[in-house]
Scaffold this active site. Structure first.
Site, PDB file in Angstrom:
ATOM      1  N   SER A 188       0.593  -1.086  -0.100  1.00 57.25           N
ATOM      2  CA  SER A 188      -0.033   0.021   0.235  1.00 57.25           C
ATOM      3  C   SER A 188       0.779   1.338  -0.094  1.00 57.25           C
ATOM      4  CB  SER A 188      -0.901   0.075   1.305  1.00 57.25           C
ATOM      5  OG  SER A 188      -1.788  -1.179   1.378  1.00 57.25           O
ATOM      6  N   HIS A 238      -1.273  -2.730  -7.032  1.00 53.65           N
ATOM      7  CA  HIS A 238      -1.722  -2.220  -5.884  1.00 53.65           C
ATOM      8  C   HIS A 238      -3.347  -2.258  -6.272  1.00 53.65           C
ATOM      9  CE1 HIS A 238      -2.960   0.978  -2.886  1.00 53.65           C
ATOM     10  NE2 HIS A 238      -3.216  -0.062  -2.274  1.00 53.65           N
TER      11      HIS A 238
HETATM   12  P1  NAD Z   1      -3.842  -9.390   6.205  1.00 51.42           P
HETATM   13  O1  NAD Z   1      -3.415  -9.042   7.561  1.00 51.42           O
HETATM   14  O2  NAD Z   1      -5.284  -9.500   5.823  1.00 51.42           O
HETATM   15  O3  NAD Z   1      -3.084 -10.649   5.452  1.00 51.42           O
HETATM   16  C1  NAD Z   1      -1.652 -10.743   5.397  1.00 51.42           C
HETATM   17  C2  NAD Z   1      -1.244 -12.113   5.215  1.00 51.42           C
HETATM   18  O4  NAD Z   1       0.081 -12.113   5.062  1.00 51.42           O
HETATM   19  C3  NAD Z   1      -1.444 -12.951   6.475  1.00 51.42           C
HETATM   20  O5  NAD Z   1      -2.445 -14.172   6.177  1.00 51.42           O
HETATM   21  C4  NAD Z   1      -0.298 -13.361   7.019  1.00 51.42           C
HETATM   22  O6  NAD Z   1      -0.304 -14.722   7.684  1.00 51.42           O
HETATM   23  C5  NAD Z   1       0.448 -13.410   5.742  1.00 51.42           C
HETATM   24  N1  NAD Z   1       1.999 -13.431   5.752  1.00 51.42           N
HETATM   25  C6  NAD Z   1       2.823 -12.722   7.025  1.00 51.42           C
HETATM   26  N2  NAD Z   1       3.792 -13.084   6.646  1.00 51.42           N
HETATM   27  C7  NAD Z   1       4.131 -13.876   5.691  1.00 51.42           C
HETATM   28  C8  NAD Z   1       5.093 -14.640   5.042  1.00 51.42           C
HETATM   29  N3  NAD Z   1       6.310 -14.299   5.561  1.00 51.42           N
HETATM   30  N4  NAD Z   1       4.832 -15.224   4.124  1.00 51.42           N
HETATM   31  C9  NAD Z   1       3.626 -15.478   3.545  1.00 51.42           C
HETATM   32  N5  NAD Z   1       2.724 -14.791   4.110  1.00 51.42           N
HETATM   33  C10 NAD Z   1       2.705 -14.098   5.099  1.00 51.42           C
HETATM   34  O7  NAD Z   1      -3.376  -8.207   5.344  1.00 51.42           O
HETATM   35  P2  NAD Z   1      -4.080  -7.600   3.872  1.00 51.42           P
HETATM   36  O8  NAD Z   1      -5.044  -6.503   4.059  1.00 51.42           O
HETATM   37  O9  NAD Z   1      -4.256  -8.629   3.169  1.00 51.42           O
HETATM   38  O10 NAD Z   1      -2.786  -6.951   3.376  1.00 51.42           O
HETATM   39  C11 NAD Z   1      -1.711  -7.395   2.540  1.00 51.42           C
HETATM   40  C12 NAD Z   1      -0.897  -6.435   1.752  1.00 51.42           C
HETATM   41  O11 NAD Z   1      -1.886  -5.787   0.880  1.00 51.42           O
HETATM   42  C13 NAD Z   1      -0.087  -5.205   2.616  1.00 51.42           C
HETATM   43  O12 NAD Z   1       1.055  -5.022   1.767  1.00 51.42           O
HETATM   44  C14 NAD Z   1      -1.110  -4.272   2.476  1.00 51.42           C
HETATM   45  O13 NAD Z   1      -0.743  -3.043   2.821  1.00 51.42           O
HETATM   46  C15 NAD Z   1      -1.958  -4.227   1.135  1.00 51.42           C
HETATM   47  N6  NAD Z   1      -3.047  -3.884   0.689  1.00 51.42           N
HETATM   48  C16 NAD Z   1      -4.241  -3.908   1.531  1.00 51.42           C
HETATM   49  C17 NAD Z   1      -5.280  -3.413   1.192  1.00 51.42           C
HETATM   50  C18 NAD Z   1      -6.417  -3.401   2.400  1.00 51.42           C
HETATM   51  O14 NAD Z   1      -7.467  -2.754   2.263  1.00 51.42           O
HETATM   52  N7  NAD Z   1      -6.536  -4.239   3.228  1.00 51.42           N
HETATM   53  C19 NAD Z   1      -5.715  -2.736   0.289  1.00 51.42           C
HETATM   54  C20 NAD Z   1      -4.629  -2.776  -0.748  1.00 51.42           C
HETATM   55  C21 NAD Z   1      -3.286  -3.341  -0.527  1.00 51.42           C
END
Ligand code: NAD
Length: 285
Positions: A119, A140
């Site tokens: 993000s 993204h």
């Molecule tokens: P989340 O907390 O829902 O999921 C993250 C996942 O990553 C978890 O299941 C965790 O177990 C896993 N993880 C952690 N360490 C790991 C590793 N070493 N190997 C493999 N998996 C691992 O978070 P999210 O909201 O899905 O965010 C993920 C990415 O997407 C982040 O970079 C975030 O900034 C980005 N993002 C999030 C959103 C949003 O609205 N939530 C929107 C766009 C981008």
């Protein structure tokens, strides 16, 4: 398009949505996370999302089966070795992402493209820890991935034009609209969105209105489809906090100072929808 297999790192909020849209477009998807519970939950979230699309008569039961049959799950990063493109969607933490990209670089085919769904974190810095900086790029996706059209495509300073074109093509192939942005803290989407959410958190922290009141004001007054605090819960409060910190540190400008409530909520495990409680509570988790 000569992209057939997508590796997805992280099966959380974003990872399972990315797996779903790629699989629904007919691509083979390997979705990886750190444990069986995480990948299992990710896959059942995809199944639940497809069930909702069946209910809305947007897809058939056969479409659901076809999509699910395109997804395999694993806890081993090495199972992504044959992917044409890997989309990393693990927790928003720079050290973690740099480590993952080092590992992906050593185990993936030399021509594979390594994309991050970060993000806010610098794609140029992520690209710099690999031996294929020209093949690293930001994809993204927006949350919820199956519903939202946009992919903000972020070019690291090193990303080649050919890689940018292939990711543009892949984005369209999976039914999304790619829009190009340069690498800078928060890129475009979160440079604008997250300071607004941070300000809403301050308004709440200062007790100026209830969470419901703040959200109603922004929905009815500004025609936002969702209020900023409910949106923070949807994004994840840990992710909102991580992004505002990247803006604050990246620009060194006090206008991005994080509201103290983020640290408190994260310490309490109140991460929003994904943990069952954030600014609101959610019965279904
Ligand atoms: P989340 O907390 O829902 O999921 C993250 C996942 O990553 C978890 O299941 C965790 O177990 C896993 N993880 C952690 N360490 C790991 C590793 N070493 N190997 C493999 N998996 C691992 O978070 P999210 O909201 O899905 O965010 C993920 C990415 O997407 C982040 O970079 C975030 O900034 C980005 N993002 C999030 C959103 C949003 O609205 N939530 C929107 C766009 C981008």
């Amino acid at each position: 398009m000569n992209i057939k297999t997508i590796g997805v790192v992280g099966a959380g909020t974003m990872g399972n949505g990315i797996a779903q849209v790629c699989a629904a477009a007919g691509l083979k998807v390997i979705m990886q996370d750190i444990g069986d519970a995480q990948v299992g939950r990710g896959l059942s979230t995809v199944a639940g999302s497809l069930d909702r699309l069946i209910k809305k008569e947007k897809i058939s039961a056969e479409d659901k089966q076809a999509t699910l049959s395109n997804i395999t799950i694993t806890t081993q990063l090495s199972d992504l070795a044959d992917a044409d493109v890997v989309v990393e969607a693990a927790t928003e933490n720079e050290a973690l992402k740099l480590d993952l990209f080092r590992q992906l670089d050593s185990l993936c085919q030399p021509e594979a493209i390594l994309a991050s769904n970060t993000s806010s974190i610098s794609l140029t810095r992520i690209a710099g820890v690999t031996g294929r900086a020209d093949k690293v790029i930001g994809m993204h996706f927006m949350n919820p991935v199956p519903m939202m059209a946009l992919i903000e495509v972020i070019r690291a300073l090193q990303t080649s034009d050919a890689v940018y074109r292939r990711i543009h093509e892949l984005s369209e192939f999976i039914g999304k609209v790619p829009v190009e942005a340069k690498d800078s803290p928060g890129f475009v989407a979160n440079r604008i969105l997250i300071p607004m959410i941070n300000e809403a958190a301050y308004v709440y922290y200062e007790g100026l209105a209830s969470a419901e009141g703040i959200d109603e004001i922004m929905k009815l007054g500004m025609a936002h489809p969702m209020g900023p605090l409910m949106l923070a819960d949807l994004i994840g409060l840990d992710t909102c906090y991580a992004v505002i910190k990247v803006l604050h540190e990246g620009f060194g400008d006090s206008k991005y100072r994080p509201c103290p409530i983020w640290q408190q909520m994260v310490d309490a495990g109140y991460l929003g929808r994904k943990s069952g409680r954030g600014f609101y509570t959610y019965e279904d988790r």
